[in-house]
Design an enzyme around this catalytic site. Structure first.
Site, mmCIF file in Angstrom:
data_model
loop_
_atom_site.group_PDB
_atom_site.id
_atom_site.type_symbol
_atom_site.label_atom_id
_atom_site.label_comp_id
_atom_site.label_asym_id
_atom_site.label_seq_id
_atom_site.Cartn_x
_atom_site.Cartn_y
_atom_site.Cartn_z
ATOM 1 C CE LYS A 42 -3.203 -2.293 3.172
ATOM 2 N NZ LYS A 42 -3.725 -2.215 4.563
ATOM 3 N N GLY A 43 2.114 1.110 0.391
ATOM 4 C CA GLY A 43 2.951 2.264 0.713
ATOM 5 C C GLY A 43 3.096 3.318 -0.375
ATOM 6 C CD GLU A 98 8.485 -0.773 -3.330
ATOM 7 O OE1 GLU A 98 7.726 -0.062 -2.642
ATOM 8 O OE2 GLU A 98 8.817 -1.911 -2.987
ATOM 9 C CG ASP A 99 6.786 2.417 0.142
ATOM 10 O OD1 ASP A 99 7.470 1.548 -0.424
ATOM 11 O OD2 ASP A 99 6.122 2.185 1.175
ATOM 12 C CG ASP A 102 15.146 -2.006 4.176
ATOM 13 O OD1 ASP A 102 16.337 -1.753 4.319
ATOM 14 O OD2 ASP A 102 14.449 -2.467 5.093
ATOM 15 C CE LYS A 130 14.943 1.637 5.230
ATOM 16 N NZ LYS A 130 14.337 1.435 6.570
ATOM 17 C CG PHE A 151 10.731 1.576 10.565
ATOM 18 C CD1 PHE A 151 10.785 0.499 9.688
ATOM 19 C CD2 PHE A 151 9.494 2.114 10.880
ATOM 20 C CE1 PHE A 151 9.623 -0.045 9.148
ATOM 21 C CE2 PHE A 151 8.325 1.575 10.348
ATOM 22 C CZ PHE A 151 8.402 0.493 9.479
ATOM 23 C CG ASP A 158 2.480 0.530 7.394
ATOM 24 O OD1 ASP A 158 3.384 0.286 6.579
ATOM 25 O OD2 ASP A 158 1.934 -0.358 8.078
ATOM 26 N NE ARG A 164 -0.742 1.945 5.039
ATOM 27 C CZ ARG A 164 0.247 1.142 4.649
ATOM 28 N NH1 ARG A 164 1.236 1.619 3.942
ATOM 29 N NH2 ARG A 164 0.235 -0.138 4.949
HETATM 30 P P1 5GP Z 1 12.774 -4.519 0.945
HETATM 31 O O1 5GP Z 1 12.222 -5.745 0.321
HETATM 32 O O2 5GP Z 1 13.563 -3.647 -0.021
HETATM 33 O O3 5GP Z 1 13.580 -4.843 2.173
HETATM 34 O O4 5GP Z 1 11.575 -3.685 1.507
HETATM 35 C C1 5GP Z 1 10.693 -3.005 0.705
HETATM 36 C C2 5GP Z 1 9.403 -2.741 1.429
HETATM 37 O O5 5GP Z 1 9.587 -2.789 2.844
HETATM 38 C C3 5GP Z 1 8.892 -1.363 1.132
HETATM 39 O O6 5GP Z 1 8.026 -1.368 0.033
HETATM 40 C C4 5GP Z 1 8.163 -1.008 2.420
HETATM 41 O O7 5GP Z 1 6.846 -1.514 2.372
HETATM 42 C C5 5GP Z 1 8.913 -1.747 3.485
HETATM 43 N N1 5GP Z 1 9.911 -0.883 4.152
HETATM 44 C C6 5GP Z 1 11.260 -0.914 4.045
HETATM 45 N N2 5GP Z 1 11.836 0.023 4.805
HETATM 46 C C7 5GP Z 1 10.825 0.669 5.427
HETATM 47 C C8 5GP Z 1 10.777 1.785 6.332
HETATM 48 O O8 5GP Z 1 11.773 2.394 6.747
HETATM 49 N N3 5GP Z 1 9.534 2.164 6.738
HETATM 50 C C9 5GP Z 1 8.390 1.552 6.320
HETATM 51 N N4 5GP Z 1 7.240 2.021 6.791
HETATM 52 N N5 5GP Z 1 8.403 0.519 5.454
HETATM 53 C C10 5GP Z 1 9.605 0.081 5.015
#
Ligand code: 5GP
Length: 180
Positions: A42-43, A98-99, A102, A130, A151, A158, A164
């Site tokens: 949803k982000g 993407e929001d 990570d 990140k 975070f 969220d 959000r």
């Molecule tokens: P990844 O698979 O790259 O580790 O994570 C991607 C998803 O993890 C993002 O689309 C998001 O939903 C969530 N995410 C990663 N870091 C953060 C953060 O700092 N805050 C929030 N709220 N969601 C995160």
């Protein structure tokens, strides 16, 4: 019991400026090429809405649902498709919206999925990256802002489905109850 505190990272004006610049780059790079934007729910719903209104090229839009976090602030590493893409992307140029990126695990999964549907190209646009936390190598050519290893919440992001709706991006800091 720990009470989270919100520490500002990006205000609304700064976010608008960053999205303006990124939208201009996308509009220039994809001029003359019909583009499919796939927002990651949803982000990315707020970022997608603001980005798409700044693009000057014709686009079509769809969303995909992916879940990799429960109510935790660290990735479970277990990626689940909760809603698949509804439109035909075969032979199309696709831009994932993407929001935040990570570890890169979600994107790597999604890029492979969209390629398997026959897209002619798959690229990535993210509000926040990140980069220091990558576990798999994925490029984010359209990154609005390189974020700290914290975070973050707000502007679509969220924590346990909260925050959000905040117009800016904040760092969520957990303080022991009663600490000043
Ligand atoms: P990844 O698979 O790259 O580790 O994570 C991607 C998803 O993890 C993002 O689309 C998001 O939903 C969530 N995410 C990663 N870091 C953060 C953060 O700092 N805050 C929030 N709220 N969601 C995160």
């Amino acid at each position: 019991m720990r009470m989270p505190e919100l520490l500002p990272v990006l205000d609304q004006k700064t976010i608008e400026k960053l999205i303006d610049e990124t939208a201009k780059r996308i509009s220039t790079d994809y001029a003359g090429r019909p583009l499919v934007l796939i927002g990651v729910l949803k982000g990315a719903f707020i970022f997608m809405a603001d980005l798409v209104r700044r693009l000057t090229i014709p686009v079509t839009i769809d969303f995909v649902g992916i879940s990799s976090y429960g109510d935790q602030t660290v990735s479970s590493g277990c990626i689940r498709l909760t809603r698949d893409i509804g439109m035909d992307v075969c032979g199309r140029d696709v831009l994932i919206v993407e929001d935040i990126v990570d570890t890169g695990l979600t994107l790597a999964f999604l890029i492979a999925h969209i390629r398997s549907l026959g897209a002619s190209s798959v690229n990535v646009c993210a509000l926040l990256d990140k980069r220091a936390r990558r576990r798999v190598e994925v490029a984010v050519p359209y990154c609005c802002y390189e974020a700290p290893d914290e975070f973050l919440v707000g502007y679509g992001l969220d924590f346990d489905e909260r925050y959000r709706q905040l117009p800016g991006v904040y760092r969520l800091q957990f303080n022991p109850e009663g600490a000043s």
